[in-house]
Design an enzyme around this catalytic site. Structure first.
Site, mmCIF file in Angstrom:
data_model
loop_
_atom_site.group_PDB
_atom_site.id
_atom_site.type_symbol
_atom_site.label_atom_id
_atom_site.label_comp_id
_atom_site.label_asym_id
_atom_site.label_seq_id
_atom_site.Cartn_x
_atom_site.Cartn_y
_atom_site.Cartn_z
ATOM 1 N N HIS A 69 12.258 2.921 -4.147
ATOM 2 C CA HIS A 69 11.951 3.432 -2.462
ATOM 3 C C HIS A 69 12.381 4.723 -2.670
ATOM 4 O O HIS A 69 13.510 5.105 -3.115
ATOM 5 C CB HIS A 69 13.041 2.607 -1.654
ATOM 6 C CG HIS A 69 12.574 1.105 -1.621
ATOM 7 N ND1 HIS A 69 12.002 0.664 -0.684
ATOM 8 C CD2 HIS A 69 12.696 0.079 -2.530
ATOM 9 C CE1 HIS A 69 11.704 -0.574 -0.791
ATOM 10 N NE2 HIS A 69 12.364 -0.943 -1.934
ATOM 11 N N HIS A 111 9.109 -0.976 -8.385
ATOM 12 C CA HIS A 111 9.020 0.227 -7.468
ATOM 13 C C HIS A 111 10.264 0.553 -7.053
ATOM 14 O O HIS A 111 11.441 0.122 -7.244
ATOM 15 C CB HIS A 111 8.221 -0.393 -6.180
ATOM 16 C CG HIS A 111 8.889 -1.506 -5.602
ATOM 17 N ND1 HIS A 111 8.689 -2.806 -5.761
ATOM 18 C CD2 HIS A 111 9.754 -1.736 -4.625
ATOM 19 C CE1 HIS A 111 9.426 -3.561 -5.106
ATOM 20 N NE2 HIS A 111 9.929 -2.781 -4.505
#
Ligand code: 5GP
Ligand code: ZN
Length: 139
Positions: free
Chosen positions: A103, A101
């Site tokens: 941010h 992932h």
């Protein structure tokens, strides 16, 4: 493709709720549930991988356009004074969820986020030694 023990895989599969912002064939974007600032979001690869080291290159290539789309929406909606894209690989980098992932991390001036470091001049000989090691390891 999916890891049954992975919380982000469960979110992508709809088994755990999220504030989903966007999805396409390769990526999934949602609000982070522990935001540093309002507008802290995450862009995930849909396929399970741990981090940048094992991610599929086409999945990674799909992450940046999604990150741009979310960043533009965050910028328009919240007018932060800056946005960092942050992506942690491994424990010393602060990775806590082991599914890739990135941010979307809105910033405010002097917000005290411990992400920035000072610019002290490096030792050119040492930089060259490290450069040679990395070059030798490049595929
Ligand atoms: P990391 O520390 O691995 O870079 O980032 C993991 C992020 O995932 C953290 O910012 C954390 O708040 C977020 N997170 C952890 N569990 C969940 C969850 O169940 N839902 C959402 N939306 N975010 C989560
Ligand atoms: Zn996963």
């Amino acid at each position: 493709m999916t890891n049954t023990d992975c919380i982000f895989c469960k979110i992508i599969a709809g088994e755990i709720p999220s504030f989903k912002l966007y999805e396409d064939d390769r990526t999934y974007a949602m609000m982070d549930i522990n935001p540093f600032h309002d507008g802290h979001c995450l862009v995930l690869t849909k396929a399970h991988c741990v981090n940048i080291l094992d991610a599929d290159a086409a999945d990674l290539a799909a992450v940046l356009p999604t990150a741009q789309k979310i960043s533009r929406a965050v910028e328009a909606a919240l007018e932060p004074e800056g946005i960092n894209l942050i992506q942690a690989n491994g424990p010393a980098a602060g990775q806590t969820v082991y599914h890739y992932h990135t941010h979307i991390f809105p910033r405010r001036l002097n917000d005290g986020a411990l992400l920035n470091w000072g610019h002290a001049p490096g030792d050119m000989g040492r930089i060259e030694d490290v450069y040679k090691k990395i070059m030798a390891a490049l595929d």
